[in-house]
Design a protein around this motif. Sequence first.
Motif, PDB file in Angstrom:
ATOM      1  N   ASP A  83      32.250  37.724  60.003  1.00 16.74           N
ATOM      2  CA  ASP A  83      32.036  39.065  59.460  1.00 16.74           C
ATOM      3  C   ASP A  83      30.618  39.148  58.887  1.00 16.74           C
ATOM      4  N   THR A 134      38.183  36.793  55.061  1.00 14.20           N
ATOM      5  CA  THR A 134      38.783  37.504  53.925  1.00 14.20           C
ATOM      6  C   THR A 134      39.165  36.526  52.824  1.00 14.20           C
ATOM      7  N   MET A 171      35.455  44.023  49.219  1.00 17.42           N
ATOM      8  CA  MET A 171      36.886  43.955  49.480  1.00 17.42           C
ATOM      9  C   MET A 171      37.551  45.320  49.334  1.00 17.42           C
ATOM     10  N   GLN A 183      36.737  47.176  52.480  1.00 14.06           N
ATOM     11  CA  GLN A 183      37.474  46.655  53.637  1.00 14.06           C
ATOM     12  C   GLN A 183      38.985  46.802  53.491  1.00 14.06           C
ATOM     13  N   THR A 223      40.900  45.034  51.469  1.00 13.35           N
ATOM     14  CA  THR A 223      41.537  43.718  51.297  1.00 13.35           C
ATOM     15  C   THR A 223      41.670  43.306  49.838  1.00 13.35           C
ATOM     16  N   TRP A 267      48.567  33.546  50.808  1.00 16.33           N
ATOM     17  CA  TRP A 267      47.466  33.510  51.768  1.00 16.33           C
ATOM     18  C   TRP A 267      47.607  32.382  52.786  1.00 16.33           C
TER      19      TRP A 267
END
Length: 332
Positions: free
Chosen positions: A40, A92, A143, A146, A148, A247
Amino acid sequence: MRDKNNLHLTAAEMSSLWTQYINDTLAVCVNTYFIKNVEDEDVRPIIEKTLEIAKMNLSIMKDIFDKENFPIPIGFTEKDVNSDAPKLLSDTFVLLYLRHMSILGVAASTAAIALATRSDVLDFHKRVLDKGIMLQDLIRNLMLDQGTYVKPPYISIPEKVDFVSKQQFLNGLFGDKRALTSIEISHLFLNIQTNAIGKALMIAFAQTTKDEEVKQFLVKGKKMAQKHVDIFSDYLKKESIPAPMIWDTAVTNTTTHVFSDKLVMFHVSAMIAAGIGNYGMAMAVSPRRDIGLKYASLIPEIALYAEDGANILIKHGWMEEPPQADDREQLI
């Protein structure tokens, strides 16, 4: 007037600089690896900035150490990272990890500022604090853009100011339990999130380490982290409050060796120490007896796990000694 920079380093200043130096050598290794694997292009500048800050910190600290004839710590070097290894963590998760590390850095530098005497040491820790806050802002904004960023839970705004009038406010073991306070929710959320991050890292490390003893240590930590996530999440779910996500899926399927076992064990041990501090703080501000006692029961479990980690570090000669006071009995 005496030059404040000609004062000897205090024990507190030695401690904060030594610890910061070790941590920044680790940050250089980790972010050098992240740079090689980031996909990214919005994330890349944040990793680059983190790496740049860590390198500058090391340069400033080396100058202070040299002026004091203080032996420069070894910490971690390019030998502790395989920068050419395949991608291990999603971009992420890397953002989340860097934000978590910057939070720990801000907390450490705040404590260091409170105990610093010399102006050069004070200026350095102010710099670390400012850069840590800047990184948090950059990561949070990205974040959020995005989609996230996992925000702490929302609760209703109080209708009026009130005071506790009954001992029932402290209940939790027997009888009716009051609703969670916003402070208790905040700490439960934080401790779920930190355990979720820790669990994902231990999965990644266990997947790529070759030492069986280290692998078993990490597997044990992964199970413990999940157990704690479940315990804290239950408190929130019982009151219909959402708990943070885990996660595990942020870890790829690579098994290629990435970080040295020395770096892995130090990193995990440092995060365990931070977790114990988080639990202690949460216990202190959670008046409900069941919550406070739950934290109190979990701290010894983590402390024993931390001791296992220390024994592995010592056994393999991986634990670098921090500055110590003179042993008067030995000198005599």
